[in-house]
Design an enzyme around this catalytic site. Structure first.
Site, PDB file in Angstrom:
ATOM      1  N   LYS A  25       1.886   4.832   2.370  1.00  0.00           N
ATOM      2  CA  LYS A  25       1.634   3.553   1.685  1.00  0.00           C
ATOM      3  C   LYS A  25       2.821   3.143   0.814  1.00  0.00           C
ATOM      4  O   LYS A  25       2.768   2.130   0.141  1.00  0.00           O
ATOM      5  CB  LYS A  25       0.353   3.649   0.833  1.00  0.00           C
ATOM      6  CG  LYS A  25      -0.891   3.853   1.663  1.00  0.00           C
ATOM      7  CD  LYS A  25      -2.125   4.118   0.819  1.00  0.00           C
ATOM      8  CE  LYS A  25      -2.783   2.894   0.330  1.00  0.00           C
ATOM      9  NZ  LYS A  25      -4.078   3.181  -0.325  1.00  0.00           N
TER      10      LYS A  25
ATOM     11  N   LYS B 228       3.636   4.061  -1.945  1.00  0.00           N
ATOM     12  CA  LYS B 228       3.192   3.829  -3.326  1.00  0.00           C
ATOM     13  C   LYS B 228       3.479   5.085  -4.141  1.00  0.00           C
ATOM     14  O   LYS B 228       3.138   6.189  -3.723  1.00  0.00           O
ATOM     15  CB  LYS B 228       1.667   3.592  -3.363  1.00  0.00           C
ATOM     16  CG  LYS B 228       1.215   2.195  -2.984  1.00  0.00           C
ATOM     17  CD  LYS B 228      -0.285   2.028  -3.310  1.00  0.00           C
ATOM     18  CE  LYS B 228      -0.779   0.630  -3.025  1.00  0.00           C
ATOM     19  NZ  LYS B 228      -2.201   0.447  -3.413  1.00  0.00           N
TER      20      LYS B 228
HETATM   21  N1  C2G Z   1      -9.007  -4.822  -5.576  1.00  0.00           N
HETATM   22  C1  C2G Z   1      -9.679  -5.974  -5.947  1.00  0.00           C
HETATM   23  N2  C2G Z   1      -9.131  -6.798  -6.867  1.00  0.00           N
HETATM   24  C2  C2G Z   1      -7.937  -6.504  -7.438  1.00  0.00           C
HETATM   25  C3  C2G Z   1      -7.250  -5.322  -7.073  1.00  0.00           C
HETATM   26  C4  C2G Z   1      -7.813  -4.482  -6.126  1.00  0.00           C
HETATM   27  O1  C2G Z   1     -10.778  -6.260  -5.438  1.00  0.00           O
HETATM   28  N3  C2G Z   1      -7.408  -7.364  -8.355  1.00  0.00           N
HETATM   29  C5  C2G Z   1      -9.616  -3.965  -4.561  1.00  0.00           C
HETATM   30  C6  C2G Z   1      -8.788  -3.854  -3.289  1.00  0.00           C
HETATM   31  O2  C2G Z   1      -9.017  -4.994  -2.449  1.00  0.00           O
HETATM   32  C7  C2G Z   1      -9.317  -2.564  -2.678  1.00  0.00           C
HETATM   33  C8  C2G Z   1      -9.646  -1.711  -3.926  1.00  0.00           C
HETATM   34  O3  C2G Z   1      -9.729  -2.639  -5.039  1.00  0.00           O
HETATM   35  O4  C2G Z   1     -10.518  -2.815  -1.964  1.00  0.00           O
HETATM   36  C9  C2G Z   1      -8.574  -0.664  -4.217  1.00  0.00           C
HETATM   37  O5  C2G Z   1      -7.332  -1.344  -4.322  1.00  0.00           O
HETATM   38  P1  C2G Z   1      -6.002  -0.452  -4.131  1.00  0.00           P
HETATM   39  O6  C2G Z   1      -6.079   0.741  -4.971  1.00  0.00           O
HETATM   40  O7  C2G Z   1      -4.835  -1.392  -4.216  1.00  0.00           O
HETATM   41  O8  C2G Z   1      -6.169   0.048  -2.627  1.00  0.00           O
HETATM   42  P2  C2G Z   1      -5.324  -0.336  -1.334  1.00  0.00           P
HETATM   43  O9  C2G Z   1      -3.904  -0.048  -1.560  1.00  0.00           O
HETATM   44  O10 C2G Z   1      -5.742  -1.692  -0.934  1.00  0.00           O
HETATM   45  O11 C2G Z   1      -5.850   0.792  -0.321  1.00  0.00           O
HETATM   46  O12 C2G Z   1      -7.119   2.488   3.887  1.00  0.00           O
HETATM   47  C10 C2G Z   1      -7.283   1.432   2.959  1.00  0.00           C
HETATM   48  C11 C2G Z   1      -6.375   1.599   1.777  1.00  0.00           C
HETATM   49  O13 C2G Z   1      -6.474   2.897   1.228  1.00  0.00           O
HETATM   50  C12 C2G Z   1      -6.697   0.539   0.723  1.00  0.00           C
END
Ligand code: C2G
Length: 143
Positions: free
Chosen positions: A45, A47
């Site tokens: 990712k 990250k």
């Molecule tokens: N999220 C949200 N609103 C935000 C930030 C995040 O609704 N302002 C949601 C994202 O859409 C996701 C969850 O919170 O459903 C976790 O976000 P992240 O930690 O950024 O996860 P992500 O990188 O999207 O990883 O296999 C799928 C991935 O692991 C998803």
């Protein structure tokens, strides 16, 4: 019992994450969160998380909406997870809109995309903090 699963990194936990988890839990009775491991974040990712997997897991397990936290180690584990945990619904933010429709074709689970919470993200938090630090440093140098 309706079982829900969602996936994410959940670094620097914020109200956008909590809004997602609350709404996911409201759709069923049991919420599983597959939490990206440090290796998965770094290798797949691109990250670099502020908190380690263990710390992010500890935070998630303290949230009333979360019933179980499992590791997310690969992009390809979702179908297996859904079958293994007998999941009824896969839920994720709509920044992923359409990316996981295959899950509905390959499993009995429904796929639901929930609206992201606007204006908040871990990236934005880090950016704001670095700008504030720079401004403070600049001020102390100028004074
Ligand atoms: N999220 C949200 N609103 C935000 C930030 C995040 O609704 N302002 C949601 C994202 O859409 C996701 C969850 O919170 O459903 C976790 O976000 P992240 O930690 O950024 O996860 P992500 O990188 O999207 O990883 O296999 C799928 C991935 O692991 C998803």
């Amino acid at each position: 019992m309706k079982r829900i699963i969602t996936y994410g990194t959940f670094d620097m936990l914020h109200y956008g994450h909590i809004n997602l988890l609350r709404r996911a839990k409201e759709r069923g009775d049991y919420l599983i969160v597959a939490l990206s491991t440090d290796e998965f974040n770094q290798n797949s990712k691109q990250k670099k998380t502020y908190f380690s997997f263990e710390k992010r897991k500890q935070l998630l397990e303290a949230i009333r909406y979360v019933d179980l936290v499992i590791p997310e180690e690969s992009w390809d584990q979702k179908v297996n997870d859904i079958n293994l945990y007998q999941v009824d619904e896969f839920v994720i933010g709509d920044d992923w809109q359409g990316q996981f429709d295959f899950i509905g074709d390959q499993t009995n689970a429904d796929v639901v995309y929930l609206a992201r919470t606007p204006e908040i993200s871990t990236t934005q938090i880090k950016k704001d903090l670095s700008i504030k630090n720079l401004a403070t440093e600049h001020k102390s140098i100028v004074e």
